[in-house]
Motif scaffolding. Structure first.
Motif, short mmCIF file in Angstrom:
data_model
loop_
_atom_site.label_atom_id
_atom_site.label_comp_id
_atom_site.label_asym_id
_atom_site.label_seq_id
_atom_site.Cartn_x
_atom_site.Cartn_y
_atom_site.Cartn_z
N LEU A 13 0.81 -1.21 0.00
CA LEU A 13 0.00 0.00 0.00
C LEU A 13 0.84 1.27 0.00
N THR A 14 2.06 1.20 0.55
CA THR A 14 2.89 2.40 0.60
C THR A 14 3.39 2.81 -0.79
N VAL A 15 3.48 1.85 -1.71
CA VAL A 15 3.95 2.16 -3.06
C VAL A 15 2.97 3.08 -3.79
N ILE A 16 1.67 2.84 -3.60
CA ILE A 16 0.69 3.62 -4.35
C ILE A 16 0.67 5.07 -3.91
N ARG A 17 1.15 5.34 -2.70
CA ARG A 17 1.20 6.73 -2.23
C ARG A 17 2.09 7.57 -3.13
N ARG A 18 3.13 6.95 -3.70
CA ARG A 18 4.08 7.67 -4.54
C ARG A 18 3.67 7.76 -6.00
N LEU A 19 2.65 7.00 -6.42
CA LEU A 19 2.44 6.89 -7.86
C LEU A 19 0.99 7.03 -8.31
N CYS A 20 0.04 6.57 -7.50
CA CYS A 20 -1.32 6.38 -8.00
C CYS A 20 -2.29 7.46 -7.53
N ASP A 21 -3.18 7.86 -8.45
CA ASP A 21 -4.26 8.79 -8.11
C ASP A 21 -5.45 8.02 -7.54
N GLU A 22 -5.80 6.90 -8.18
CA GLU A 22 -6.93 6.08 -7.77
C GLU A 22 -6.43 4.71 -7.31
N VAL A 23 -7.16 4.11 -6.38
CA VAL A 23 -6.75 2.83 -5.80
C VAL A 23 -7.95 1.89 -5.73
N VAL A 24 -7.71 0.63 -6.09
CA VAL A 24 -8.70 -0.43 -5.92
C VAL A 24 -8.07 -1.48 -5.00
N VAL A 25 -8.77 -1.81 -3.91
CA VAL A 25 -8.30 -2.82 -2.97
C VAL A 25 -9.05 -4.12 -3.24
N MET A 26 -8.31 -5.20 -3.56
CA MET A 26 -8.93 -6.48 -3.89
C MET A 26 -8.69 -7.52 -2.81
N ARG A 27 -9.66 -8.39 -2.66
CA ARG A 27 -9.55 -9.53 -1.75
C ARG A 27 -10.41 -10.66 -2.28
N HIS A 28 -9.81 -11.85 -2.40
CA HIS A 28 -10.53 -13.03 -2.88
C HIS A 28 -11.21 -12.78 -4.22
N GLY A 29 -10.55 -12.00 -5.10
CA GLY A 29 -11.06 -11.79 -6.44
C GLY A 29 -12.09 -10.70 -6.57
N ARG A 30 -12.49 -10.09 -5.46
CA ARG A 30 -13.50 -9.04 -5.48
C ARG A 30 -12.92 -7.72 -4.99
N ILE A 31 -13.60 -6.63 -5.29
CA ILE A 31 -13.18 -5.31 -4.84
C ILE A 31 -13.73 -5.06 -3.43
N GLU A 32 -12.83 -4.78 -2.49
CA GLU A 32 -13.23 -4.45 -1.13
C GLU A 32 -13.63 -2.97 -1.02
N GLU A 33 -12.80 -2.10 -1.59
CA GLU A 33 -13.13 -0.68 -1.64
C GLU A 33 -12.28 -0.01 -2.71
N ASP A 77 -5.41 7.22 4.20
CA ASP A 77 -5.60 8.03 5.41
C ASP A 77 -6.96 7.82 6.07
N ALA A 78 -7.95 7.37 5.32
CA ALA A 78 -9.28 7.18 5.92
C ALA A 78 -9.98 5.98 5.28
N PRO A 79 -9.40 4.78 5.40
CA PRO A 79 -10.03 3.61 4.78
C PRO A 79 -11.36 3.27 5.47
N THR A 80 -12.31 2.77 4.70
CA THR A 80 -13.61 2.40 5.26
C THR A 80 -13.73 0.90 5.48
N ALA A 81 -13.01 0.09 4.72
CA ALA A 81 -13.10 -1.37 4.85
C ALA A 81 -12.16 -1.88 5.94
N GLU A 82 -12.65 -2.81 6.74
CA GLU A 82 -11.81 -3.39 7.80
C GLU A 82 -10.58 -4.07 7.21
N TYR A 83 -10.75 -4.71 6.05
CA TYR A 83 -9.62 -5.39 5.41
C TYR A 83 -8.51 -4.41 5.05
#
Length: 559
Positions: A487-507, A516-522
């Motif tokens: 997750l720290t890598v995307i801070r330097r490069l990405c505007d948008e982020v997709v968090v995946m778990r078990h093949g699905r999008i968590e948030e 800085d303000a994640p909503t998903a527990e994962y």
């Protein structure tokens, strides 16, 4: 603190070279007490892995060494070859960076686990198998009977690293040499592995010499940390007070290069035109399950994402989340079961029709892989590698035009033209990755897919490569799709982020929202697993590896 288990005194390591011998490690002195964890940190090429291999006796035959290495006071330099092999086999355990490269893919985990017990310790095969199962259980591997029957390809990277640790414990070593053992692991698996090592130290009084380029990780799991640069140990610090006690400027630079502490980059200009549209994508595999029967493993399940031309999107998640499988389907390396992939207005859901179609797609999208040493041809010089890429995408060009384009690509990735005649083995990790990026840019693509492209690099080189990629994006307008477990890598490069778990999008959201303000527990759990001051590794296996609602197998899950 008890007497040292390991003592390295004034170690020099010299390698032959075309221009004469090269001193790679100079006057290195360190010690590890019983039950102590000592870190050896530094950038790629600093000499830390060579030092470890000198202790283990794994240096190339044409390398020469000077100095003393002692195990429990025994000088290894004065021992016969037979006695030295016996001591290293029984007293020293070594865990490597890439466990899959050190396991025979045609032999089961049980064969690997029992080999030393049978052929070195002389135990009966049934006794060795029982001991191996106990060792697998000790490092937190569930259902060891089934794991013993499996092959390396059926286990994830994290499980294989635990197998390697268990195998090294078979001979009850006094010290464990760990060489970048968490580099390719996601943050939660890294935390699990480090928690296993912490338990082993506490219960076995095991000593640990831990080589890593991650100063934050070393500071949280080690008692002392040695900082190496250009083959020398610059200073030795107490782990808990590194930031206060560091005197050397190089150490301070390593600390300040932390990606976790970097502010997100300002968003670059994006076109409103969608470059990539993925809708309801699904991919499944048939794998061998716990009972030996074939089961359906769903790697990507109903995935929908959109990416703008000139944008930067990060897909993050643990091993097995489906992020790399998504990238492979996007580039036509895997065929989806269902769903649509549209790139630059073209339907890429089905394989390319012939070489002409493949060339058209390659002009639009290029991929940069995790390990440039494996993805580059070791026989080619930098110039030959880039010239070949230019000719593929710009056929029938004169030699002068091709050579000019090669120089232009090297300037674009900030690579010194003096390196053009070198082959991959003569380049640093960061230089190899710059060559891989330049080769991808030879097509003038609209999209660069970066599959864990910086995970094997030290933190200062990571910062350099990520800053370079962002600069290239702003200068050329190329879109960037970053596949990463960090997750720290995307801070330097990405505007948008997709968090995946078990093949699905968590948030999904902006980098600032997710970090800085994640909503998903994962997502919060992923952030909690990142090493930082005051962090202690914990076993989270029960929470992070719970079974999803879709049908999956406990065998290896493709990323």
């Amino acid at each position: 603190m008890t007497a040292p288990v390991l003592e390295v005194e004034r170690l020099d390591i010299v390698a032959p070279g075309p221009e004469g011998p090269r001193r790679l490690v100079t006057d290195t002195t360190l010690s590890v007490a019983r039950g102590e964890a000592v870190g050896l940190v530094g950038e790629s090429g600093s000499g830390k892995t060579l030092t470890l291999r000198a202790v283990a006796g794994l240096l190339p035959d044409d390398f020469t060494t000077q100095g003393r290495i002692r195990i429990d006071g025994q000088d290894l330099g004065g021992m016969t070859a037979t006695a030295l092999r016996a001591l290293r086999a029984r007293r020293i355990g070594m865990v490597f960076q890439t466990p899959r490269a050190h396991l025979n893919p045609l032999r089961t985990i049980g064969d690997f686990m029992t080999e030393a017990l049978v052929h070195v310790a002389g135990e009966r095969p049934d006794v060795a198998a029982t001991r191996a199962r106990h060792l697998l259980d000790e490092v937190g591997i569930t259902d060891p009977d089934r794991r013993m029957r499996q092959y390396p390809a059926e286990l994830s990277g994290g499980l294989l690293q635990r197998v390697m640790i268990a195998a090294t414990l078979a001979m009850d070593p006094d010290i464990l040499l760990a060489d970048e053992i968490t580099t390719a692991l996601d943050v939660t698996t890294q935390e699990e592995v480090m928690a296993v090592l912490a338990d082993l130290r506490a219960h076995r009084d095991l000593s640990l010499l831990f080589v890593t380029h991650d100063l934050a990780l070393a500071g949280t799991v080690c008692d002392r940390v040695n900082v190496m640069q250009r083959g020398r140990i610059l200073e030795t610090l107490r782990a808990g007070s590194m930031r206060r006690d560091a005197r050397e400027e190089y150490t301070k630079v390593l600390m300040s290069a932390s990606l976790d502490e970097a502010p997100p980059l300002e968003p670059a200009t994006e076109s409103p035109r969608p470059l990539v549209t993925i809708e309801h994508l699904r991919k499944s595999y048939q794998v061998r399950g716990a009972t030996g029967r074939r089961e359906t493993l769903v790697a990507v399940d109903d995935l929908s994402i959109e990416m703008a031309s000139g944008g930067s999107l990060g897909i993050v998640g643990e091993s097995g989340s489906g992020k790399s499988t998504t990238a492979r389907m996007l580039l036509g390396l895997e065929r989806p079961d269902r769903g649509t992939i549209t790139v630059d207005g073209q339907d890429w859901s089905r394989p390319a029709r012939g070489s002409a179609d493949r060339r058209v797609r390659a002009k639009i999208a290029q991929m940069v892989f995790q390990d440039p040493y494996q993805s580059l041809d070791r026989r080619q010089t930098v110039r030959q590698c880039l010239a070949e890429a230019v000719r593929v995408h710009r056929p029938r060009q004169s030699a002068e035009v091709v050579d000019g384009r090669v120089r232009e690509l090297m300037r674009q990735v900030r690579l010194d033209e003096g390196l053009a005649a070198r082959r991959p083995r003569a380049l640093s990790g960061g230089q190899r990755q710059r060559v891989a990026i330049a080769r991808a840019l030879a097509a003038d693509p609209e999209l660069l897919v970066l599959d864990e492209a910086v995970s094997a690099l030290d933190v200062t080189t990571q910062v350099e490569i990520l800053t370079l990629l962002d600069t290239i994006r702003r200068e050329t307008g190329v879109a960037l799709l970053m596949i990463t477990h960090d997750l720290t890598v995307i801070r330097r490069l990405c505007d948008e982020v997709v968090v995946m778990r078990h093949g699905r999008i968590e948030e999904r959201g902006t980098a600032a929202q997710i970090l800085d303000a994640p909503t998903a527990e994962y997502t919060r759990m992923l952030l909690e697993s990142i090493p930082r001051e005051g962090w202690t590794p914990r076993r989270r296996l029960g929470r992070t590896r719970s079974q999803p609602t879709t049908t999956r197998s406990s065998a290896m899950i493709p990323e």
